[in-house]
Design an enzyme around this catalytic site. Structure first.
Site, PDB file in Angstrom:
ATOM      1  N   LYS A  79      39.902  15.112 -50.262  1.00  0.00           N
ATOM      2  CA  LYS A  79      39.038  16.237 -50.625  1.00  0.00           C
ATOM      3  C   LYS A  79      37.705  16.104 -49.897  1.00  0.00           C
ATOM      4  O   LYS A  79      37.127  15.015 -49.844  1.00  0.00           O
ATOM      5  CB  LYS A  79      38.819  16.264 -52.137  1.00  0.00           C
ATOM      6  CG  LYS A  79      38.026  17.473 -52.637  1.00  0.00           C
ATOM      7  CD  LYS A  79      37.956  17.494 -54.165  1.00  0.00           C
ATOM      8  CE  LYS A  79      37.169  18.699 -54.660  1.00  0.00           C
ATOM      9  NZ  LYS A  79      37.139  18.769 -56.146  1.00  0.00           N
ATOM     10  N   SER A 160      38.390  23.105 -58.647  1.00  0.00           N
ATOM     11  CA  SER A 160      37.874  23.161 -57.292  1.00  0.00           C
ATOM     12  C   SER A 160      38.740  22.449 -56.259  1.00  0.00           C
ATOM     13  O   SER A 160      38.603  22.670 -55.059  1.00  0.00           O
ATOM     14  CB  SER A 160      36.469  22.563 -57.248  1.00  0.00           C
ATOM     15  OG  SER A 160      36.491  21.150 -57.516  1.00  0.00           O
ATOM     16  N   SER A 184      38.769  20.218 -62.670  1.00  0.00           N
ATOM     17  CA  SER A 184      39.022  20.537 -61.258  1.00  0.00           C
ATOM     18  C   SER A 184      40.116  19.719 -60.592  1.00  0.00           C
ATOM     19  O   SER A 184      40.443  19.968 -59.430  1.00  0.00           O
ATOM     20  CB  SER A 184      37.720  20.413 -60.450  1.00  0.00           C
ATOM     21  OG  SER A 184      36.862  21.495 -60.750  1.00  0.00           O
TER      22      SER A 184
END
Length: 232
Positions: A79, A160, A184
């Site tokens: 990420k 997210s 998330s």
């Protein structure tokens, strides 16, 4: 015949150990899948050399009869909230476009020191603020899933950590890192049918992770199943 892209962390580790395939073959399989899936917009930066170098190290260790590290030969997605030395890190924001850290986050350093290779940096909601991956400065992430009524409308992978969710569900990577402040990791994992785990607070260091809400943020794994998350 084994379809490498169908395997998770445990399957890849077992296959390499048994000599069914090499770590380089694993890396090349997923590098090709990442390159062919740009329409999902899951990856902001691709790092094939990183994945290949880690794979070659795993194959060399096996050839020497050494005990393989826990993540040896496993290419993952990172990420783009984790700082990665020498690799652009933007938190999916135009504010940080062009920022290249000179240090490694603890999470990525631990994974790399245990043999993992990095396929690239994954898209997310800007600064991890969002739940649909529609706030990225670099465009929406698209779920690899499609409607079951025959419609072609793009679906959200959640957020997210939407890039991480799409990459694992789309079999672009066997696993990926995520971060979870209020859901998330868990929410996007649920959206795309994979396993996401938010560890106990403090289990994984946040050092080198771009903060959203420091007292709540937590790094965690996203993978095909619970066993793979446990290994990671």
């Amino acid at each position: 015949m084994t379809n490498i892209q169908d395997l998770g962390i445990a399957g890849i580790r077992s296959g390499i150990d048994a000599g069914d395939f090499t770590a380089v073959e694993v890396a090349e399989t997923f590098i090709e899948r990442v390159s062919a899936a740009k329409s999902l917009n899951a990856f902001l930066v691709e790092t094939p050399d990183h994945a290949l170098n880690a794979a070659k190290a795993a194959d060399d260790a096996k050839a020497k009869g050494e005990t393989l590290s826990k993540m040896a030969g496993v290419p993952i997605g990172m990420k783009d909230l984790f700082c990665t030395e020498g690799v652009p890190t933007t938190a999916a924001s135009g504010i940080l476009e062009g920022f290249t850290p000179q240090y490694e986050s603890t999470v990525s350093a631990n994974l790399f020191s245990n043999g993992a290779g990095m396929l690239g940096k994954l898209n997310l909601d800007q600064f991890a603020m969002g739940s649909s991956n529609e706030t990225s400065a670099f465009g929406n992430v698209i779920s690899p899933w499609r409607r079951n009524d025959g419609g072609n409308t793009d679906l959200t992978p959640g957020g997210s950590s939407g890039g991480s969710a799409a990459a694992v569900a789309g079999m672009l990577a066997p696993a990926a890192t995520g971060t979870d402040t209020g859901g998330s990791i868990r929410q996007p994992a649920a959206f795309v049918g994979i396993t996401g785990f938010k560890p106990t607070y403090g289990r994984c260091s946040r050092w080198g992770t771009i903060a959203f809400a420091s007292s709540l943020d937590q790094a965690g794994p996203m993978a095909r199943n619970t066993r793979d998350c446990a290994i990671m």
